[in-house]
Design a protein around this motif. Sequence first.
Motif, PDB file in Angstrom:
ATOM      1  N   LYS A   1      47.146  15.600  34.320  1.00  0.00           N
ATOM      2  CA  LYS A   1      46.736  16.632  33.345  1.00  0.00           C
ATOM      3  C   LYS A   1      45.696  17.529  34.004  1.00  0.00           C
ATOM      4  CE  LYS A   1      46.602  16.003  28.955  1.00  0.00           C
ATOM      5  NZ  LYS A   1      46.251  15.580  27.563  1.00  0.00           N
ATOM      6  N   LEU A   2      45.908  18.850  33.840  1.00  0.00           N
ATOM      7  CA  LEU A   2      44.992  19.863  34.383  1.00  0.00           C
ATOM      8  C   LEU A   2      44.166  20.447  33.251  1.00  0.00           C
ATOM      9  CD1 LEU A   2      47.453  21.770  36.812  1.00  0.00           C
ATOM     10  CD2 LEU A   2      45.984  19.818  37.318  1.00  0.00           C
ATOM     11  N   TYR A   3      42.836  20.572  33.479  1.00  0.00           N
ATOM     12  CA  TYR A   3      41.909  21.209  32.536  1.00  0.00           C
ATOM     13  C   TYR A   3      41.322  22.439  33.213  1.00  0.00           C
ATOM     14  CZ  TYR A   3      41.974  16.807  29.905  1.00  0.00           C
ATOM     15  OH  TYR A   3      42.347  15.711  29.196  1.00  0.00           O
ATOM     16  N   PHE A   4      41.706  23.634  32.742  1.00  0.00           N
ATOM     17  CA  PHE A   4      41.129  24.871  33.289  1.00  0.00           C
ATOM     18  C   PHE A   4      39.790  25.146  32.601  1.00  0.00           C
ATOM     19  CE2 PHE A   4      45.495  25.467  34.538  1.00  0.00           C
ATOM     20  CZ  PHE A   4      45.395  26.127  35.762  1.00  0.00           C
ATOM     21  N   LEU A   5      38.716  25.038  33.390  1.00  0.00           N
ATOM     22  CA  LEU A   5      37.379  25.354  32.872  1.00  0.00           C
ATOM     23  C   LEU A   5      37.047  26.827  33.019  1.00  0.00           C
ATOM     24  CD1 LEU A   5      35.465  22.262  34.273  1.00  0.00           C
ATOM     25  CD2 LEU A   5      36.598  22.523  32.074  1.00  0.00           C
ATOM     26  N   HIS A   6      37.707  27.467  33.988  1.00  0.00           N
ATOM     27  CA  HIS A   6      37.446  28.887  34.239  1.00  0.00           C
ATOM     28  C   HIS A   6      38.709  29.480  34.822  1.00  0.00           C
ATOM     29  CE1 HIS A   6      34.968  32.447  35.154  1.00  0.00           C
ATOM     30  NE2 HIS A   6      35.715  32.529  36.279  1.00  0.00           N
ATOM     31  N   LEU A   7      39.079  30.690  34.301  1.00  0.00           N
ATOM     32  CA  LEU A   7      40.256  31.364  34.832  1.00  0.00           C
ATOM     33  C   LEU A   7      39.979  32.861  34.803  1.00  0.00           C
ATOM     34  CD1 LEU A   7      43.182  31.133  35.838  1.00  0.00           C
ATOM     35  CD2 LEU A   7      43.938  31.423  33.469  1.00  0.00           C
ATOM     36  N   ASP A   8      39.860  33.461  35.998  1.00  0.00           N
ATOM     37  CA  ASP A   8      39.566  34.900  36.121  1.00  0.00           C
ATOM     38  C   ASP A   8      40.336  35.393  37.348  1.00  0.00           C
ATOM     39  OD1 ASP A   8      38.567  37.405  35.818  1.00  0.00           O
ATOM     40  OD2 ASP A   8      36.633  36.949  36.757  1.00  0.00           O
ATOM     41  N   ILE A   9      41.631  35.736  37.124  1.00  0.00           N
ATOM     42  CA  ILE A   9      42.531  36.181  38.195  1.00  0.00           C
ATOM     43  C   ILE A   9      43.164  37.488  37.748  1.00  0.00           C
ATOM     44  CG2 ILE A   9      44.598  35.600  39.559  1.00  0.00           C
ATOM     45  CD1 ILE A   9      43.997  32.683  39.075  1.00  0.00           C
ATOM     46  N   GLU A  10      43.249  38.409  38.701  1.00  0.00           N
ATOM     47  CA  GLU A  10      43.791  39.730  38.404  1.00  0.00           C
ATOM     48  C   GLU A  10      45.072  39.596  37.580  1.00  0.00           C
ATOM     49  OE1 GLU A  10      45.321  43.807  40.631  1.00  0.00           O
ATOM     50  OE2 GLU A  10      45.146  41.958  41.780  1.00  0.00           O
ATOM     51  N   PRO A  11      45.047  40.220  36.380  1.00  0.00           N
ATOM     52  CA  PRO A  11      46.231  40.131  35.539  1.00  0.00           C
ATOM     53  C   PRO A  11      47.341  41.049  36.064  1.00  0.00           C
ATOM     54  CG  PRO A  11      44.584  41.446  34.440  1.00  0.00           C
ATOM     55  CD  PRO A  11      43.932  40.950  35.706  1.00  0.00           C
ATOM     56  N   SER A  12      48.587  40.640  35.874  1.00  0.00           N
ATOM     57  CA  SER A  12      49.745  41.461  36.238  1.00  0.00           C
ATOM     58  C   SER A  12      50.951  40.929  35.480  1.00  0.00           C
ATOM     59  CB  SER A  12      49.994  41.425  37.755  1.00  0.00           C
ATOM     60  OG  SER A  12      50.276  40.112  38.179  1.00  0.00           O
TER      61      SER A  12
ATOM     62  N   PHE B   1      46.679  42.242  48.644  1.00  0.00           N
ATOM     63  CA  PHE B   1      45.788  42.957  49.593  1.00  0.00           C
ATOM     64  C   PHE B   1      44.637  43.686  48.921  1.00  0.00           C
ATOM     65  CE2 PHE B   1      49.127  45.771  48.173  1.00  0.00           C
ATOM     66  CZ  PHE B   1      48.484  46.979  47.902  1.00  0.00           C
ATOM     67  N   SER B   2      44.635  43.842  47.554  1.00  0.00           N
ATOM     68  CA  SER B   2      43.524  44.613  46.941  1.00  0.00           C
ATOM     69  C   SER B   2      43.304  44.181  45.502  1.00  0.00           C
ATOM     70  CB  SER B   2      43.831  46.118  46.986  1.00  0.00           C
ATOM     71  OG  SER B   2      44.956  46.430  46.166  1.00  0.00           O
ATOM     72  N   ASN B   3      42.103  44.432  45.029  1.00  0.00           N
ATOM     73  CA  ASN B   3      41.731  44.206  43.635  1.00  0.00           C
ATOM     74  C   ASN B   3      40.927  45.408  43.160  1.00  0.00           C
ATOM     75  OD1 ASN B   3      42.811  41.644  43.011  1.00  0.00           O
ATOM     76  ND2 ASN B   3      41.229  40.671  44.277  1.00  0.00           N
ATOM     77  N   GLU B   4      41.254  45.978  42.024  1.00  0.00           N
ATOM     78  CA  GLU B   4      40.499  47.115  41.478  1.00  0.00           C
ATOM     79  C   GLU B   4      39.168  46.650  40.906  1.00  0.00           C
ATOM     80  OE1 GLU B   4      42.985  49.030  38.664  1.00  0.00           O
ATOM     81  OE2 GLU B   4      44.489  49.679  40.139  1.00  0.00           O
ATOM     82  N   GLU B   5      39.070  45.440  40.506  1.00  0.00           N
ATOM     83  CA  GLU B   5      37.825  44.901  39.969  1.00  0.00           C
ATOM     84  C   GLU B   5      37.494  43.609  40.711  1.00  0.00           C
ATOM     85  OE1 GLU B   5      37.820  44.409  35.760  1.00  0.00           O
ATOM     86  OE2 GLU B   5      39.010  46.229  35.395  1.00  0.00           O
ATOM     87  N   ARG B   6      36.327  43.104  40.411  1.00  0.00           N
ATOM     88  CA  ARG B   6      35.921  41.841  41.030  1.00  0.00           C
ATOM     89  C   ARG B   6      36.305  40.710  40.093  1.00  0.00           C
ATOM     90  NH1 ARG B   6      31.543  38.488  40.499  1.00  0.00           N
ATOM     91  NH2 ARG B   6      30.908  37.323  42.355  1.00  0.00           N
ATOM     92  N   TYR B   7      37.183  39.762  40.674  1.00  0.00           N
ATOM     93  CA  TYR B   7      37.634  38.605  39.909  1.00  0.00           C
ATOM     94  C   TYR B   7      37.136  37.347  40.614  1.00  0.00           C
ATOM     95  CZ  TYR B   7      40.797  41.919  37.679  1.00  0.00           C
ATOM     96  OH  TYR B   7      41.298  42.993  37.002  1.00  0.00           O
ATOM     97  N   THR B   8      36.702  36.387  39.768  1.00  0.00           N
ATOM     98  CA  THR B   8      36.040  35.208  40.358  1.00  0.00           C
ATOM     99  C   THR B   8      36.968  34.027  40.604  1.00  0.00           C
ATOM    100  OG1 THR B   8      35.471  34.471  38.133  1.00  0.00           O
ATOM    101  CG2 THR B   8      33.840  35.822  39.312  1.00  0.00           C
ATOM    102  N   GLY B   9      38.242  34.082  40.172  1.00  0.00           N
ATOM    103  CA  GLY B   9      39.178  33.009  40.478  1.00  0.00           C
ATOM    104  C   GLY B   9      39.297  31.970  39.368  1.00  0.00           C
TER     105      GLY B   9
END
Length: 686
Positions: free
Chosen positions: A54-65, A117-125
């Motif tokens: 079982k995986l528990y995501f405590l934080h999720l901040d990845i470039e949406p697409s 190769f690029s991100n328009e904003e800063r995402y923490t992962g």
Amino acid sequence: MDHRVWPLLSLLVAVCSGNPILFGEITSPKYPQGYPNDAYQSWNISVPKGFGIKLYFLHLDIEPSQDCEYDFVQVLIKDEVKGKFCGRRIDGSSPTSPLYEQYYPTNNLRLEFTSDFSNEERYTGFSLYYIAEDLDECEESSETYCSHFCNNHIGGYFCSCPPGYFLQADNHTCGVNCSGNLYTDLRGQIHSPGFPSFYPENSLCDYKVRLIPGYQVVITFQAKDYDIETGRDGKCTYDILTIQAGEHTHGPFCGRSPPARIETGSNQVDILFQTDSGGENKGWLINYSEDAIPCDHRIFERSQLSPAKDKYVFKDTITVTCIEGYEFVIRKRNVPSIQSYCRGDGTWSVTEPKCQLVDCGAPSEISNGRPTFSKTTFRSTATYSCVSEYYQIVLPASGDGTFRCSSKGLWVDKNGNQELPKCTPVCGTFNSAASSGGRIFGGKRATLGKLPWLIAFVSPNRGAGALISERWVMTAAHVVQESDQPEMFGGLINLPTRTDANLLKAKKVIIHPKWVIEPLDKRVNFDNDIALIQLCSKVQLGPNISPVCLSSGTSPGFDDSGYIAGWGRTEKRHVSGHLMFTAIPLQKMEKCQEIVTEKKYTFSSNMLCAGDGAGNDSCEGDSGGPLTFLDHNNNEKMYVAGIVSWGVECGKYGVYTKVENYLDWIKETIDKVESEEGEGTGSDCR
């Protein structure tokens, strides 16, 4: 309590209690800083078997697409993507979102993070925990199989069975306990488990029938008691009934049409019934009974069995005898019969050897003859013939000359006798050229083969003799009285050269017992002047040497012409080196008595007188030679009537030993000698 805190507390409790539960934390590269461009990282997560992850995501901040095309974190099980995540869900947002925690029913998976190769904003992962969570193998969606009951426990599961069933060796399938049943009664019934209700699935039944030796198990079915599941193709692919009898298998059987009566041929039978996991059929019921196991008597080919029966069973004993013309051969010996008994397994105690055609072997050889045959087995025939025309076949009194291979392995004639024919010499073969006129005392020369019975004596006394059989020579006693080893030759006409002559070696010289031995120069009594010589070996007869006949059945008459021949003195008073012959008439004894002026010479009834008084006569050196006559009643054969014995003047009349008076003595002497030593065919002289 916040649900995000509870898993952590559960992990702490598990770790503190010492349970082997695995867990861990995974974060994206440089977390909580922004993750870099063109990044890739993977993690393999493994927990013990019997657990899921079982995986528990405590934080999720990845470039949406769209479909997480640019940056994402994904879960793979056996290289198959099971989950893909992106977007922004940080602490405190959407606490009930299904992406916040995720369960995977496997103990191995791989986590991969990828950025473009690029991100328009800063995402923490991202940041997540994983934990081993008990896998419920008994859920319907699980690949786990239990035929009846599935029981889950932490780290695994086990299958169990309802009452009356047992767990089979695969630990998943339940079956009924239907093996180990033993039936020893001579008759009985056996049925499938639960009959006539549905038989259980996943079962392997073994019913054993064991009867006493000598009996076979007979199995019968009835259609109303027979119902076994059949495959869609009509073959026995699901549930199978087989009957194993020794090395022979009957079946497989299934369907609704039972097999016919089965005679297993064995007293030990296993009834095997195997079912799969499906179907609703009532099974089967069989009746078994006993029958004496028969022994197949047809294996004894070309033979007769005693006692004769249509059927032989256990403990029956028989005597096997080959039919006429066949026999048993054991260790090169002929055996008239063998015994065998029927054993409990339906086999005979003795089946070898087999009856084979009688072979008499090659027919026996005979002296101066040979058998003619093509085969030597039963009913083959053989005929005998002599090696040349100088021998004649003499058949046994009851025979016809044809011998057959009998059922006893013997060559016999039509009357069942084994006595073989004999090839005896043809005697007295006469060449008409020898009948020309002429004189020994000034006579005519003979050509080779004209007088083939003439034997020349060289030493110790010059003389002659007559071959009377293959191994006997007859001559005058006074010729051989001084030596038991006279030097003799046969088959010749020129004595000095002895061209083509056969040297004849004497084994035994037999002089007539009434002959009185005394010097020749003082002899006046020539009564019983006859002797026989046994040769060391038989003479091979041919055109130049063959015997003269001993008698014709009649005596010659006076004035009948006989023939004399020899190498003696001629009218020129020298010894002839060439064989001479002439014809002389038989005279009354008075003719010979008239020319004997001295009354001291003895005349007897054992003597003949012959000569013409005009120069045709025997003379010195012709002693022992035969006086022969034509036998007009016996195919123109020559026979010997006299032996040159004595005389007082060559060229007039001579006195001859009368052979007719000695025929009995000749026969008795020869028979006695040959019976004592056996009739040898080769040389027996040293």
